[in-house]
Design an enzyme around this catalytic site. Structure first.
Site, PDB file in Angstrom:
ATOM      1  N   TYR A  38      21.687  37.707 110.989  1.00 34.31           N
ATOM      2  CA  TYR A  38      21.517  36.727 111.597  1.00 34.31           C
ATOM      3  C   TYR A  38      22.841  36.940 112.771  1.00 34.31           C
ATOM      4  O   TYR A  38      22.241  36.865 114.310  1.00 34.31           O
ATOM      5  CB  TYR A  38      20.731  35.689 110.677  1.00 34.31           C
ATOM      6  CG  TYR A  38      20.076  34.243 112.054  1.00 34.31           C
ATOM      7  CD1 TYR A  38      19.043  34.697 112.275  1.00 34.31           C
ATOM      8  CD2 TYR A  38      21.341  33.075 112.838  1.00 34.31           C
ATOM      9  CE1 TYR A  38      18.439  33.802 113.551  1.00 34.31           C
ATOM     10  CE2 TYR A  38      21.203  32.659 113.214  1.00 34.31           C
ATOM     11  CZ  TYR A  38      19.666  32.943 114.042  1.00 34.31           C
ATOM     12  OH  TYR A  38      18.985  32.246 114.521  1.00 34.31           O
ATOM     13  N   GLU A 115      -1.615  12.741 103.980  1.00 38.22           N
ATOM     14  CA  GLU A 115       0.144  13.768 104.083  1.00 38.22           C
ATOM     15  C   GLU A 115       1.191  12.779 103.977  1.00 38.22           C
ATOM     16  O   GLU A 115       0.205  11.353 103.607  1.00 38.22           O
ATOM     17  CB  GLU A 115       0.427  13.858 105.834  1.00 38.22           C
ATOM     18  CG  GLU A 115      -1.211  14.541 106.495  1.00 38.22           C
ATOM     19  CD  GLU A 115      -1.268  14.419 107.612  1.00 38.22           C
ATOM     20  OE1 GLU A 115      -0.316  13.639 108.517  1.00 38.22           O
ATOM     21  OE2 GLU A 115      -1.447  14.691 108.695  1.00 38.22           O
ATOM     22  N   LYS A 117       4.367  10.361 104.584  1.00 41.79           N
ATOM     23  CA  LYS A 117       4.883   9.808 105.319  1.00 41.79           C
ATOM     24  C   LYS A 117       6.342   9.713 105.699  1.00 41.79           C
ATOM     25  O   LYS A 117       6.876   9.237 104.902  1.00 41.79           O
ATOM     26  CB  LYS A 117       4.234   7.737 105.954  1.00 41.79           C
ATOM     27  CG  LYS A 117       4.736   7.763 106.794  1.00 41.79           C
ATOM     28  CD  LYS A 117       4.137   5.428 106.980  1.00 41.79           C
ATOM     29  CE  LYS A 117       4.012   5.368 107.941  1.00 41.79           C
ATOM     30  NZ  LYS A 117       5.374   4.934 108.383  1.00 41.79           N
ATOM     31  N   ASP A 119       9.560   9.917 107.531  1.00 40.22           N
ATOM     32  CA  ASP A 119      10.704   8.436 107.650  1.00 40.22           C
ATOM     33  C   ASP A 119      11.239   8.498 108.102  1.00 40.22           C
ATOM     34  O   ASP A 119      12.735   9.987 107.984  1.00 40.22           O
ATOM     35  CB  ASP A 119      11.400   7.808 105.939  1.00 40.22           C
ATOM     36  CG  ASP A 119      11.725   5.792 106.480  1.00 40.22           C
ATOM     37  OD1 ASP A 119      10.992   5.577 108.223  1.00 40.22           O
ATOM     38  OD2 ASP A 119      12.083   4.797 105.474  1.00 40.22           O
ATOM     39  N   TYR A 226       2.821  16.136 112.904  1.00 41.37           N
ATOM     40  CA  TYR A 226       1.594  16.054 111.679  1.00 41.37           C
ATOM     41  C   TYR A 226       0.047  15.217 113.044  1.00 41.37           C
ATOM     42  O   TYR A 226      -0.388  14.700 113.128  1.00 41.37           O
ATOM     43  CB  TYR A 226       2.236  14.446 110.867  1.00 41.37           C
ATOM     44  CG  TYR A 226       2.612  13.064 112.203  1.00 41.37           C
ATOM     45  CD1 TYR A 226       2.063  12.512 113.429  1.00 41.37           C
ATOM     46  CD2 TYR A 226       3.866  13.149 111.816  1.00 41.37           C
ATOM     47  CE1 TYR A 226       2.845  11.692 113.757  1.00 41.37           C
ATOM     48  CE2 TYR A 226       4.363  11.888 112.666  1.00 41.37           C
ATOM     49  CZ  TYR A 226       3.468  11.636 113.701  1.00 41.37           C
ATOM     50  OH  TYR A 226       4.167  10.702 114.639  1.00 41.37           O
ATOM     51  N   LYS A 315       1.603   1.905 101.286  1.00 38.37           N
ATOM     52  CA  LYS A 315       2.914   3.161 101.421  1.00 38.37           C
ATOM     53  C   LYS A 315       2.946   2.654  99.638  1.00 38.37           C
ATOM     54  O   LYS A 315       2.210   2.311  99.157  1.00 38.37           O
ATOM     55  CB  LYS A 315       3.185   1.062 101.620  1.00 38.37           C
ATOM     56  CG  LYS A 315       3.344   1.220 103.500  1.00 38.37           C
ATOM     57  CD  LYS A 315       3.855   2.076 103.659  1.00 38.37           C
ATOM     58  CE  LYS A 315       4.376   1.382 105.253  1.00 38.37           C
ATOM     59  NZ  LYS A 315       5.434   0.970 105.922  1.00 38.37           N
ATOM     60  N   CYS A 409      32.483 -27.687  98.459  1.00 38.44           N
ATOM     61  CA  CYS A 409      32.531 -27.140  99.107  1.00 38.44           C
ATOM     62  C   CYS A 409      33.622 -25.915  99.200  1.00 38.44           C
ATOM     63  O   CYS A 409      34.635 -25.889  99.173  1.00 38.44           O
ATOM     64  CB  CYS A 409      32.338 -26.678 100.654  1.00 38.44           C
ATOM     65  SG  CYS A 409      32.050 -25.917 101.815  1.00 38.44           S
ATOM     66  N   CYS A 412      35.601 -25.505 102.756  1.00 39.82           N
ATOM     67  CA  CYS A 412      36.524 -26.743 103.440  1.00 39.82           C
ATOM     68  C   CYS A 412      37.043 -28.273 102.594  1.00 39.82           C
ATOM     69  O   CYS A 412      37.726 -28.838 102.257  1.00 39.82           O
ATOM     70  CB  CYS A 412      35.560 -27.793 104.694  1.00 39.82           C
ATOM     71  SG  CYS A 412      34.001 -28.243 103.568  1.00 39.82           S
ATOM     72  N   CYS A 427      27.324 -28.733 101.797  1.00 40.46           N
ATOM     73  CA  CYS A 427      27.859 -29.774 101.259  1.00 40.46           C
ATOM     74  C   CYS A 427      28.159 -30.799 102.496  1.00 40.46           C
ATOM     75  O   CYS A 427      27.245 -30.884 103.256  1.00 40.46           O
ATOM     76  CB  CYS A 427      28.987 -29.149 102.747  1.00 40.46           C
ATOM     77  SG  CYS A 427      30.575 -29.559 103.598  1.00 40.46           S
ATOM     78  N   CYS A 432      32.490 -29.472 108.428  1.00 41.32           N
ATOM     79  CA  CYS A 432      33.252 -28.502 108.417  1.00 41.32           C
ATOM     80  C   CYS A 432      33.408 -27.317 108.910  1.00 41.32           C
ATOM     81  O   CYS A 432      32.201 -26.972 109.458  1.00 41.32           O
ATOM     82  CB  CYS A 432      31.780 -28.351 106.934  1.00 41.32           C
ATOM     83  SG  CYS A 432      31.973 -26.640 106.039  1.00 41.32           S
TER      84      CYS A 432
END
Ligand code: IVH
Length: 670
Positions: A38, A115, A117, A119, A226, A315, A409, A412, A427, A432
């Site tokens: 090729y 078909e 689907k 992505d 499609y 789905k 926290c 702080c 907190c 803070c």
């Protein structure tokens, strides 16, 4: 040097030979010659074309290497809009779709085509007189980007089709990056120190929407067609299945897993089979698409807003994987809430590598009995944040640790409390720093200051340039130029974006202030009731509770917010900086009213208001409301169960707006 007629003949022979082998290799996955053979054909063709540049044509297989980079993409208007698909997430939803069609037709007088689907990225390809002339992205469905040069580099897209093809036609399909190609691409990028793509879909989209076609040419992109968009000048079959067979005969790549089904049970079985096969498929998918096969029946079923009634995306369940929960980290939110999150051993699930997942609150962690060191099941559906389903108890070694919220926290050191009736720990320090930074990030996002993202907000905060949200408007050119990686150009961009945000609608400002319990919807509601921030600040709790959907919790939160000196200070700083704190009366908008000269026709039932209320809003903004669709109609607004106006608008090519798009246009949604 070969004589010109001989060269021409040899060039033509080589091109058709190479096209034939391309098709065998890239479309049919069944090569007849070795790569070396090729390559030899290709080299010979390149030599001849170099000797006779006047014989070079854009559809030559040598031209797939990629043209020169572009400054920006042009726009291509789609002759017929590229629509979306409604989703079904369960067997019940699939059956509901089926029953709706049966209700319309009275009986099942049609077959289905199922078909996979894909992505990837939807594209539209137009062929005129046998040649690929344009390739466009979906864009907003009506207009897309002109990515012709890039799509020409995708080897499974034919640059030319047989002479007996329709003189003008458009096909649609999904460009995607197979899993293996994605892995290889990311490995190369890792070696070169380049940022990695999160998943094959983003990598495919990034490769197609790439200004330099030579880069696209390096990416192992593929396509499955499609849909036949339209065909002119020659009759085409009137079932989807036969159209796909026909396109296959013209050289297009059609997914061999497509299947014609007679019953909805067969559709269900197809879904089950593909879901089972999904981990072994060479590409990413998140469901199947079921379509009514007959084109005349498709046409009779029509559309609801942008979704055809004749097709549905069914789905698959959210993908799950197991991994190790290494630790539980804590983020301090803008209201002081301590938000735990899972730190995971990275795992590939739902198309991305996940290394963190949300863990809501302590009760949630306890209820699921998630312990640090556990093997956990992680799930990610669509684009949502990954979550932890639960631990795999059988994998426990005894070394796992039960988690409890810190008493102080982590940002702080202040005391942490859990108020009665609340799931969250908070907190107690109003000053803070973690809260302050989150508030700034929230403000910047809500005011749509696009030039300043989370990263830059953090830099401003850490350098002490911005201590509260209002300080963003007092940043100087010099301060910005003094930051790492901030040149003249980026500084200008940031300043322009900050300046531009001063005139955002009142609803944005209200949301941006971060009043506890006031989300973007409540902010929009308040902005429509009170035309200025000062008026809202003066409102009493009783008055606020007179507004539907505003109860004691929100009203108390609002009045408490405006009583605090710190918040009043910020508001004064915003005012002094010139941030608009009131809604301009609509008549006074510069340059006339926003909908002037536009005619709106509304069809179907709207969720947000009655038709006459919506028409009144259009008129208040300077537009007119029509009762029937004509050539003069600017937009058709489509609610639930639209009538024949929708078909008419489609025939006339009038732009169609969903209710949400309409609300955005009139400034009632963001
Ligand atoms: S048909 C009107 N078939 O899904 C119906 N779409 O939400 C047109 N997609 O953007 C779409 N695989 O890019 C159809 N086999 C398939 C598909 C497919 C992927 C994508 C498509 C579109 C989105 C629809």
């Amino acid at each position: 040097m070969a004589d010109k007629t001989e060269a021409k003949q040899e060039i033509e022979r080589l091109r058709s030979l190479i096209n034939y082998h391309n098709h065998r290799y890239y479309v049919l996955d069944s090569p007849e010659i070795s790569d070396a053979e090729y390559d030899a054909l290709m080299r010979r063709l390149q030599e001849l074309e170099a000797e006779h540049p006047e014989l070079l044509t854009p559809d030559s297989p040598t031209q797939r290497v990629g043209a020169a980079p572009l400054e920006e993409f042009g726009t291509i208007e789609h002759r017929y809009p590229l629509l979306s698909l409604a989703n079904a997430f369960s067997k019940e939803e699939l059956l509901a779709w089926y029953k709706r069609i049966i209700n319309i037709r009275g009986k099942q007088d049609f077959d289905f085509v199922c078909e996979i689907k894909m992505d990837g990225l939807a594209v539209s390809l137009t062929y005129v007189d046998g040649k690929l002339v344009t390739g466009a992205t979906r864009g907003d469905g009506y207009k897309g980007e002109d990515v012709t040069q890039n799509l020409r580099t995708v080897k499974s897209i034919p640059l030319s089709v047989p002479r007996d093809a329709p003189p003008r036609f458009e096909v649609r399909g999904e460009v995607f990056l197979p899993k293996a190609g994605f892995k290889k691409l990311n490995e190369e990028r890792a070696r070169e120190g380049l940022p990695l793509f999160v998943n094959p879909r983003n990598a495919a989209a990034g490769s197609v929407r790439q200004l330099d076609p030579r880069v696209t040419a390096q990416r192992p992109l593929d396509i499955y067609i499609y849909q036949l968009g339209y065909a002119e000048g020659k009759p085409v079959p009137d079932t989807h299945w036969e159209r796909m067979e026909y396109l296959k005969s013209l050289g297009f790549k059609i997914n061999p897993r497509n299947r014609r089904c007679k019953t909805i049970d067969e559709v269900e079985a197809y879904h089950r089979e593909v879901e089972e096969e999904r981990p072994r498929l060479p590409y990413e998918t998140d469901g199947i698409v079921a379509k009514v096969d007959s084109i005349p029946i498709q046409e009779s079923l029509g559309y609801v807003a942008r979704e055809p009634r004749w097709a549905i995306a069914y789905k698959f369940k959210a993908e799950q994987a197991t991994t190790i929960l290494k630790d539980i980290g804590i983020n301090v939110g803008r209201t002081g809430s301590l938000n735990p999150y899972a730190i995971l051993e990275p795992v590939f699930v739902g198309g991305v590598t996940v290394s963190q997942a949300a863990l809501h609150n302590e009760d949630d962690i306890r209820r699921k009995d998630i312990r640090i060191g556990d093997t956990v099941v992680v799930q990610r559906a669509g684009d949502v944040i990954p979550e932890i389903v639960g631990p795999v108890v059988s994998k426990r070694t005894g070394a796992e640790k039960v988690f409890s919220m810190p008493s102080h926290c982590p940002a702080c050191g202040a005391e942490v409390v859990r108020l009665e009736g609340e799931a969250m720990h908070r907190c107690t320090n109003a000053a803070c720093p973690a809260q302050a930074l989150e508030k700034i990030k929230h403000f910047v996002a809500a005011m749509e200051i696009d030039g300043v993202g989370e990263k830059l907000s953090t830099v401003f905060f850490e350098k002490g340039l911005v201590k509260d949200a209002a300080d963003v408007y007092y940043l100087t050119r010099e301060q910005l130029l003094g930051l790492e990686r901030m040149g003249e150009k980026s500084t200008d961009k940031v300043l322009k974006s900050i300046e531009g945000s001063k005139v955002r609608p009142l609803a944005n400002v209200l949301f941006a202030l971060g009043i506890p319990n006031v989300g973007s919807e409540t902010a929009t509601l308040l902005a429509s009731r009170y035309s200025s921030l000062d008026k809202l600040a003066a409102a009493t709790e009783e008055e606020l509770q007179g507004i539907p959907t505003i109860g004691p919790k929100i009203s108390e939160s609002i009045t408490a917010f405006f009583r605090q000196d710190g918040n009043r200070n910020i508001i004064e700083k915003l005012r002094k900086a010139g941030v608009k704190l009131e809604e301009e009366p609509r008549e006074k908008r510069p340059g006339g009213l926003p909908l002037e000269g536009k005619e709106f026709v509304i069809t179907g039932k709207l969720a947000s208001s009655t038709r006459s209320e919506a028409e009144a809003k259009v008129k208040a903004l300077g537009g007119t409301a029509g009762s029937s669709v004509t050539k003069r109609t600017s937009y058709l607004v489509v609610g639930e169960d639209p009538g024949s106006k929708l078909d008419k608008a489609r025939n006339l090519g009038i732009p169609i707006l969903t209710e949400e798009e309409f609300l955005k246009m009139i400034g009632e949604a963001s």
